[in-house]
Write a protein that holds these residues in place. Structure first.
Motif, PDB file in Angstrom:
ATOM      1  N   TRP A   1      14.522  95.888 -67.119  1.00 14.62           N
ATOM      2  CA  TRP A   1      14.120  94.855 -68.068  1.00 14.62           C
ATOM      3  C   TRP A   1      13.652  93.612 -67.331  1.00 14.62           C
ATOM      4  O   TRP A   1      12.811  92.872 -67.826  1.00 14.62           O
ATOM      5  CB  TRP A   1      15.243  94.519 -69.030  1.00 14.62           C
ATOM      6  N   GLN A   2      14.156  93.391 -66.120  1.00  7.91           N
ATOM      7  CA  GLN A   2      13.769  92.192 -65.388  1.00  7.91           C
ATOM      8  C   GLN A   2      12.320  92.266 -64.939  1.00  7.91           C
ATOM      9  O   GLN A   2      11.600  91.269 -64.975  1.00  7.91           O
ATOM     10  CB  GLN A   2      14.699  91.963 -64.213  1.00  7.91           C
ATOM     11  N   ASP A   3      11.871  93.451 -64.506  1.00 11.89           N
ATOM     12  CA  ASP A   3      10.468  93.602 -64.108  1.00 11.89           C
ATOM     13  C   ASP A   3       9.539  93.434 -65.298  1.00 11.89           C
ATOM     14  O   ASP A   3       8.425  92.938 -65.158  1.00 11.89           O
ATOM     15  CB  ASP A   3      10.234  94.971 -63.473  1.00 11.89           C
ATOM     16  N   SER A   4       9.983  93.848 -66.460  1.00  6.55           N
ATOM     17  CA  SER A   4       9.148  93.763 -67.654  1.00  6.55           C
ATOM     18  C   SER A   4       9.106  92.356 -68.239  1.00  6.55           C
ATOM     19  O   SER A   4       8.057  91.881 -68.654  1.00  6.55           O
ATOM     20  CB  SER A   4       9.661  94.718 -68.728  1.00  6.55           C
ATOM     21  N   LEU A   5      10.270  91.715 -68.288  1.00 13.11           N
ATOM     22  CA  LEU A   5      10.347  90.415 -68.965  1.00 13.11           C
ATOM     23  C   LEU A   5      10.119  89.216 -68.047  1.00 13.11           C
ATOM     24  O   LEU A   5       9.833  88.133 -68.542  1.00 13.11           O
ATOM     25  CB  LEU A   5      11.708  90.271 -69.644  1.00 13.11           C
ATOM     26  N   GLN A   6      10.254  89.390 -66.754  1.00 15.07           N
ATOM     27  CA  GLN A   6      10.123  88.250 -65.845  1.00 15.07           C
ATOM     28  C   GLN A   6       8.755  87.578 -65.942  1.00 15.07           C
ATOM     29  O   GLN A   6       8.697  86.355 -66.064  1.00 15.07           O
ATOM     30  CB  GLN A   6      10.428  88.663 -64.417  1.00 15.07           C
TER      31      GLN A   6
ATOM     32  N   THR B   1      16.062  80.514 -66.246  1.00 14.65           N
ATOM     33  CA  THR B   1      17.010  81.113 -67.184  1.00 14.65           C
ATOM     34  C   THR B   1      17.232  82.579 -66.848  1.00 14.65           C
ATOM     35  O   THR B   1      18.363  83.066 -66.883  1.00 14.65           O
ATOM     36  CB  THR B   1      16.483  80.991 -68.627  1.00 14.65           C
ATOM     37  N   LEU B   2      16.173  83.269 -66.494  1.00 12.88           N
ATOM     38  CA  LEU B   2      16.285  84.683 -66.133  1.00 12.88           C
ATOM     39  C   LEU B   2      17.138  84.871 -64.896  1.00 12.88           C
ATOM     40  O   LEU B   2      17.908  85.820 -64.803  1.00 12.88           O
ATOM     41  CB  LEU B   2      14.892  85.280 -65.917  1.00 12.88           C
ATOM     42  N   ALA B   3      17.035  83.948 -63.956  1.00 16.69           N
ATOM     43  CA  ALA B   3      17.817  84.054 -62.715  1.00 16.69           C
ATOM     44  C   ALA B   3      19.314  83.862 -62.989  1.00 16.69           C
ATOM     45  O   ALA B   3      20.146  84.380 -62.245  1.00 16.69           O
ATOM     46  CB  ALA B   3      17.325  83.034 -61.707  1.00 16.69           C
ATOM     47  N   ARG B   4      19.671  83.130 -64.037  1.00 19.12           N
ATOM     48  CA  ARG B   4      21.077  82.873 -64.338  1.00 19.12           C
ATOM     49  C   ARG B   4      21.728  83.960 -65.189  1.00 19.12           C
ATOM     50  O   ARG B   4      22.938  83.964 -65.363  1.00 19.12           O
ATOM     51  CB  ARG B   4      21.228  81.531 -65.053  1.00 19.12           C
ATOM     52  N   ILE B   5      20.935  84.885 -65.728  1.00 17.46           N
ATOM     53  CA  ILE B   5      21.489  85.948 -66.581  1.00 17.46           C
ATOM     54  C   ILE B   5      22.144  86.998 -65.706  1.00 17.46           C
ATOM     55  O   ILE B   5      21.546  87.507 -64.759  1.00 17.46           O
ATOM     56  CB  ILE B   5      20.390  86.592 -67.446  1.00 17.46           C
TER      57      ILE B   5
ATOM     58  N   LEU C   1       8.687  85.649 -69.318  1.00 15.59           N
ATOM     59  CA  LEU C   1       9.535  84.458 -69.338  1.00 15.59           C
ATOM     60  C   LEU C   1       9.024  83.384 -68.380  1.00 15.59           C
ATOM     61  O   LEU C   1       9.151  82.191 -68.665  1.00 15.59           O
ATOM     62  CB  LEU C   1      10.980  84.832 -69.001  1.00 15.59           C
ATOM     63  N   ASN C   2       8.454  83.789 -67.253  1.00 14.61           N
ATOM     64  CA  ASN C   2       7.874  82.805 -66.328  1.00 14.61           C
ATOM     65  C   ASN C   2       6.700  82.083 -66.964  1.00 14.61           C
ATOM     66  O   ASN C   2       6.499  80.886 -66.729  1.00 14.61           O
ATOM     67  CB  ASN C   2       7.438  83.480 -65.022  1.00 14.61           C
ATOM     68  N   SER C   3       5.921  82.777 -67.781  1.00 17.64           N
ATOM     69  CA  SER C   3       4.780  82.133 -68.443  1.00 17.64           C
ATOM     70  C   SER C   3       5.239  81.096 -69.462  1.00 17.64           C
ATOM     71  O   SER C   3       4.507  80.166 -69.764  1.00 17.64           O
ATOM     72  CB  SER C   3       3.886  83.174 -69.105  1.00 17.64           C
ATOM     73  N   PHE C   4       6.454  81.259 -69.987  1.00 19.93           N
ATOM     74  CA  PHE C   4       7.016  80.272 -70.907  1.00 19.93           C
ATOM     75  C   PHE C   4       7.852  79.226 -70.190  1.00 19.93           C
ATOM     76  O   PHE C   4       8.488  78.389 -70.822  1.00 19.93           O
ATOM     77  CB  PHE C   4       7.889  80.954 -71.975  1.00 19.93           C
ATOM     78  N   GLY C   5       7.915  79.289 -68.859  1.00 24.41           N
ATOM     79  CA  GLY C   5       8.688  78.325 -68.089  1.00 24.41           C
ATOM     80  C   GLY C   5      10.187  78.593 -68.132  1.00 24.41           C
ATOM     81  O   GLY C   5      10.986  77.670 -67.969  1.00 24.41           O
ATOM     82  N   MET C   6      10.578  79.831 -68.338  1.00 25.04           N
ATOM     83  CA  MET C   6      11.993  80.166 -68.438  1.00 25.04           C
ATOM     84  C   MET C   6      12.455  81.034 -67.270  1.00 25.04           C
ATOM     85  O   MET C   6      13.420  81.784 -67.387  1.00 25.04           O
ATOM     86  CB  MET C   6      12.255  80.892 -69.759  1.00 25.04           C
TER      87      MET C   6
END
Length: 90
Positions: free
Chosen positions: A56-61, A72-76, A64-69
């Motif tokens: 899921w990290q490869d798909s959502l990263q 947040t992904l690194a802290r999950i 989420l990076n495009s939204f500036g988040m």
């Protein structure tokens, strides 16, 4: 008399929600079957995510990076993310 009681049970089941309606309409064995299938699919999705066959990290990263988040992904916690994602997908 029995029809009146059956109508009362159906009325009570409609107030309690979808699970009780399913049990009332199809019986407890079907409800047990439904829960078993749901849990097995959730477990399978979770195991695929844990073994990193699906990531899921490869798909959502990128999303989420495009939204500036990205931070947040690194802290999950990866395990908690896998559990939540398996639940949402299922």
């Amino acid at each position: 008399a029995q029809e009146v009681k059956l109508a009362e049970v159906e009325k009570a089941a409609k107030r309690k929600g979808a699970l009780m309606q399913m049990v009332t309409q199809y019986g407890a064995p079907f409800a047990l079957w439904y829960v078993t299938v749901w849990l097995s699919m959730a477990s399978l999705i979770y195991l695929l995510l844990e073994m990193e066959l699906v990531s899921w990290q490869d798909s959502l990263q990128p999303l989420l990076n495009s939204f500036g988040m990205g931070e947040t992904l690194a802290r999950i916690d990866p395990t908690m993310g896998n559990i939540v994602l398996a639940f949402l997908i299922n």
